[in-house]
Write a protein that holds these residues in place. Structure first.
Motif, PDB file in Angstrom:
ATOM      1  N   GLY A  50       8.565  32.102 -35.672  1.00 45.41           N
ATOM      2  CA  GLY A  50       7.192  31.608 -35.944  1.00 45.41           C
ATOM      3  C   GLY A  50       7.141  30.750 -37.280  1.00 45.41           C
ATOM      4  N   PHE A  51       5.954  30.136 -37.508  1.00 40.28           N
ATOM      5  CA  PHE A  51       5.849  29.095 -38.481  1.00 40.28           C
ATOM      6  C   PHE A  51       4.542  29.402 -39.179  1.00 40.28           C
ATOM      7  N   LEU A  52       4.589  28.849 -40.574  1.00 37.73           N
ATOM      8  CA  LEU A  52       3.553  28.888 -41.421  1.00 37.73           C
ATOM      9  C   LEU A  52       3.444  27.150 -41.879  1.00 37.73           C
ATOM     10  N   ILE A  53       2.554  26.489 -41.755  1.00 33.53           N
ATOM     11  CA  ILE A  53       2.407  25.202 -41.860  1.00 33.53           C
ATOM     12  C   ILE A  53       1.493  24.876 -42.941  1.00 33.53           C
TER      13      ILE A  53
ATOM     14  N   LEU B  64       7.284  16.598 -38.319  1.00 34.09           N
ATOM     15  CA  LEU B  64       7.180  17.267 -36.901  1.00 34.09           C
ATOM     16  C   LEU B  64       7.604  16.280 -35.854  1.00 34.09           C
ATOM     17  N   ASP B  65       7.736  15.188 -35.967  1.00 37.47           N
ATOM     18  CA  ASP B  65       8.124  13.977 -35.272  1.00 37.47           C
ATOM     19  C   ASP B  65       9.635  14.400 -34.811  1.00 37.47           C
ATOM     20  N   PHE B  66      10.396  15.030 -35.711  1.00 39.59           N
ATOM     21  CA  PHE B  66      12.019  15.523 -35.730  1.00 39.59           C
ATOM     22  C   PHE B  66      12.063  16.510 -34.698  1.00 39.59           C
ATOM     23  N   VAL B  67      10.950  17.265 -34.400  1.00 42.44           N
ATOM     24  CA  VAL B  67      10.989  18.509 -33.506  1.00 42.44           C
ATOM     25  C   VAL B  67      10.198  18.451 -32.430  1.00 42.44           C
ATOM     26  N   GLY B  68      10.360  19.446 -31.564  1.00 41.10           N
ATOM     27  CA  GLY B  68       9.186  19.282 -30.537  1.00 41.10           C
ATOM     28  C   GLY B  68       9.160  20.646 -29.608  1.00 41.10           C
ATOM     29  N   TYR B  69       9.201  20.649 -28.334  1.00 46.44           N
ATOM     30  CA  TYR B  69       9.039  21.943 -27.614  1.00 46.44           C
ATOM     31  C   TYR B  69      10.111  22.901 -27.779  1.00 46.44           C
ATOM     32  N   ASN B  70      11.435  22.478 -27.914  1.00 47.41           N
ATOM     33  CA  ASN B  70      12.322  23.223 -28.061  1.00 47.41           C
ATOM     34  C   ASN B  70      12.310  24.156 -29.276  1.00 47.41           C
ATOM     35  N   GLN B  71      11.595  23.748 -30.303  1.00 52.60           N
ATOM     36  CA  GLN B  71      11.497  24.361 -31.605  1.00 52.60           C
ATOM     37  C   GLN B  71      10.007  25.297 -31.352  1.00 52.60           C
TER      38      GLN B  71
ATOM     39  N   LEU C 260      -1.695  28.040 -39.779  1.00 44.26           N
ATOM     40  CA  LEU C 260      -2.143  26.654 -40.657  1.00 44.26           C
ATOM     41  C   LEU C 260      -2.951  26.939 -41.737  1.00 44.26           C
ATOM     42  N   VAL C 261      -2.695  26.055 -42.792  1.00 44.86           N
ATOM     43  CA  VAL C 261      -3.258  26.068 -43.996  1.00 44.86           C
ATOM     44  C   VAL C 261      -3.316  24.741 -44.507  1.00 44.86           C
ATOM     45  N   ALA C 262      -4.606  24.213 -44.912  1.00 41.72           N
ATOM     46  CA  ALA C 262      -4.791  22.942 -45.547  1.00 41.72           C
ATOM     47  C   ALA C 262      -5.479  22.817 -46.744  1.00 41.72           C
ATOM     48  N   ALA C 263      -5.500  22.190 -47.362  1.00 40.85           N
ATOM     49  CA  ALA C 263      -6.331  21.749 -48.721  1.00 40.85           C
ATOM     50  C   ALA C 263      -6.913  20.435 -48.571  1.00 40.85           C
ATOM     51  N   ALA C 264      -8.238  20.352 -49.052  1.00 42.62           N
ATOM     52  CA  ALA C 264      -9.064  19.315 -49.337  1.00 42.62           C
ATOM     53  C   ALA C 264      -9.519  18.805 -50.569  1.00 42.62           C
ATOM     54  N   GLY C 265      -9.930  17.569 -50.589  1.00 40.03           N
ATOM     55  CA  GLY C 265     -10.186  17.011 -51.919  1.00 40.03           C
ATOM     56  C   GLY C 265     -11.703  17.424 -51.901  1.00 40.03           C
TER      57      GLY C 265
ATOM     58  N   THR D 224      -4.051  20.867 -32.897  1.00 40.92           N
ATOM     59  CA  THR D 224      -3.762  19.875 -31.599  1.00 40.92           C
ATOM     60  C   THR D 224      -2.336  19.334 -31.369  1.00 40.92           C
ATOM     61  N   ILE D 225      -1.907  18.996 -32.349  1.00 38.49           N
ATOM     62  CA  ILE D 225      -0.391  18.591 -32.646  1.00 38.49           C
ATOM     63  C   ILE D 225       0.452  19.777 -31.862  1.00 38.49           C
ATOM     64  N   LEU D 226       0.180  20.903 -32.576  1.00 41.00           N
ATOM     65  CA  LEU D 226       1.059  22.076 -32.179  1.00 41.00           C
ATOM     66  C   LEU D 226       0.866  22.854 -30.901  1.00 41.00           C
ATOM     67  N   ARG D 227      -0.307  22.519 -30.620  1.00 38.62           N
ATOM     68  CA  ARG D 227      -0.598  22.995 -29.204  1.00 38.62           C
ATOM     69  C   ARG D 227       0.269  22.205 -28.212  1.00 38.62           C
ATOM     70  N   SER D 228       0.280  20.700 -28.348  1.00 38.89           N
ATOM     71  CA  SER D 228       0.791  19.921 -27.327  1.00 38.89           C
ATOM     72  C   SER D 228       2.398  20.148 -27.174  1.00 38.89           C
ATOM     73  N   LEU D 229       3.059  20.789 -28.304  1.00 35.61           N
ATOM     74  CA  LEU D 229       4.311  21.398 -28.445  1.00 35.61           C
ATOM     75  C   LEU D 229       4.491  22.748 -27.902  1.00 35.61           C
ATOM     76  N   HIS D 230       3.480  23.245 -27.517  1.00 34.54           N
ATOM     77  CA  HIS D 230       3.505  24.597 -26.893  1.00 34.54           C
ATOM     78  C   HIS D 230       3.406  25.869 -27.666  1.00 34.54           C
ATOM     79  N   GLY D 231       3.183  25.360 -29.281  1.00 29.72           N
ATOM     80  CA  GLY D 231       3.082  26.443 -30.018  1.00 29.72           C
ATOM     81  C   GLY D 231       1.701  27.260 -29.931  1.00 29.72           C
ATOM     82  N   TYR D 232       2.018  28.613 -30.345  1.00 29.88           N
ATOM     83  CA  TYR D 232       0.529  29.472 -30.461  1.00 29.88           C
ATOM     84  C   TYR D 232      -0.072  29.349 -31.708  1.00 29.88           C
ATOM     85  N   VAL D 233      -0.920  28.538 -31.773  1.00 26.53           N
ATOM     86  CA  VAL D 233      -1.715  28.370 -33.143  1.00 26.53           C
ATOM     87  C   VAL D 233      -2.508  29.669 -33.329  1.00 26.53           C
ATOM     88  N   ILE D 234      -2.473  30.356 -34.298  1.00 27.46           N
ATOM     89  CA  ILE D 234      -3.260  31.716 -34.379  1.00 27.46           C
ATOM     90  C   ILE D 234      -4.865  31.142 -34.654  1.00 27.46           C
ATOM     91  N   PRO D 235      -5.832  31.962 -34.353  1.00 27.40           N
ATOM     92  CA  PRO D 235      -7.173  31.607 -34.722  1.00 27.40           C
ATOM     93  C   PRO D 235      -7.467  31.421 -36.117  1.00 27.40           C
TER      94      PRO D 235
END
Length: 176
Positions: A70-73, A90-97, A105-110, A123-134
């Motif tokens: 699993g991942f924390l991004i 993320l372009d270096f990896v894909g479905y296999n990962q 997911l975590v993000a910081a805004a200005g 959207t990116i991670l769902r397109s790679l078939h990852g399960y993005v937690i709510p």
């Protein structure tokens, strides 16, 4: 269980990195081994689809991502989107990962919230078939951290800890 905490900021002590570390520590406390991959400390070259996926850090990055359960991004929000360095990684990896693996997911805004970045990453991670937690974490310009790396606001601390524990719980649930 192994998680990769991918830091998509090049700043030494960015808020997105600090928030990611709160989630990662909660995941550790829930039983996960968490490997932090900092794109500042372990940079990747510009992705070229016509080039071999080799070179400094590339093979190690792909291996770490492939071995993760699993991942924390985390990403700062730049111009209402994720950082270029994170998107490049993320372009270096894909479905296999990512296929069938939980992602927090975590993000910081200005500004006050980083929902555009979180939405684009989801959207990116769902397109790679990852399960993005709510549960997602948005750090605004008014959010602050204590010297120990925890959030000053206890509700923010709880929210980011839940991201880490939810990823661990979903990995365990998917394993049966």
């Amino acid at each position: 269980m192994k998680l990769v905490a991918l830091v998509g900021s090049l700043q030494k002590e960015s808020k997105s990195t600090k928030g990611l570390r709160v989630a990662a520590e909660a995941a550790r406390q829930a039983g996960a081994e968490v490997i932090e991959w900092s794109l500042r400390e372990q940079p990747l070259p510009i992705y070229d689809p016509e080039s071999e996926k080799s070179g400094e850090n590339v093979e190690a990055f792909i291996k770490a991502m492939s071995e993760a359960d699993g991942f924390l991004i985390a990403s700062p929000e730049y111009h209402n989107g994720p950082s270029g360095v994170l998107k490049n990684a993320l372009d270096f990896v894909g479905y296999n990962q990512f296929a069938g693996k939980p992602v927090g997911l975590v993000a910081a805004a200005g500004g006050p919230i980083a929902t555009n970045t979180l939405g684009q990453l989801a959207t990116i991670l769902r397109s790679l078939h990852g399960y993005v937690i709510p549960q997602q974490g948005s750090i605004g310009y008014g959010d602050a951290f204590n010297e120990d790396g925890s959030f000053q606001n206890p509700k923010m601390q709880e929210r980011f800890e839940k991201i880490g524990t939810d990823v661990v719980a979903l990995v365990k649930g998917l394993r049966g």
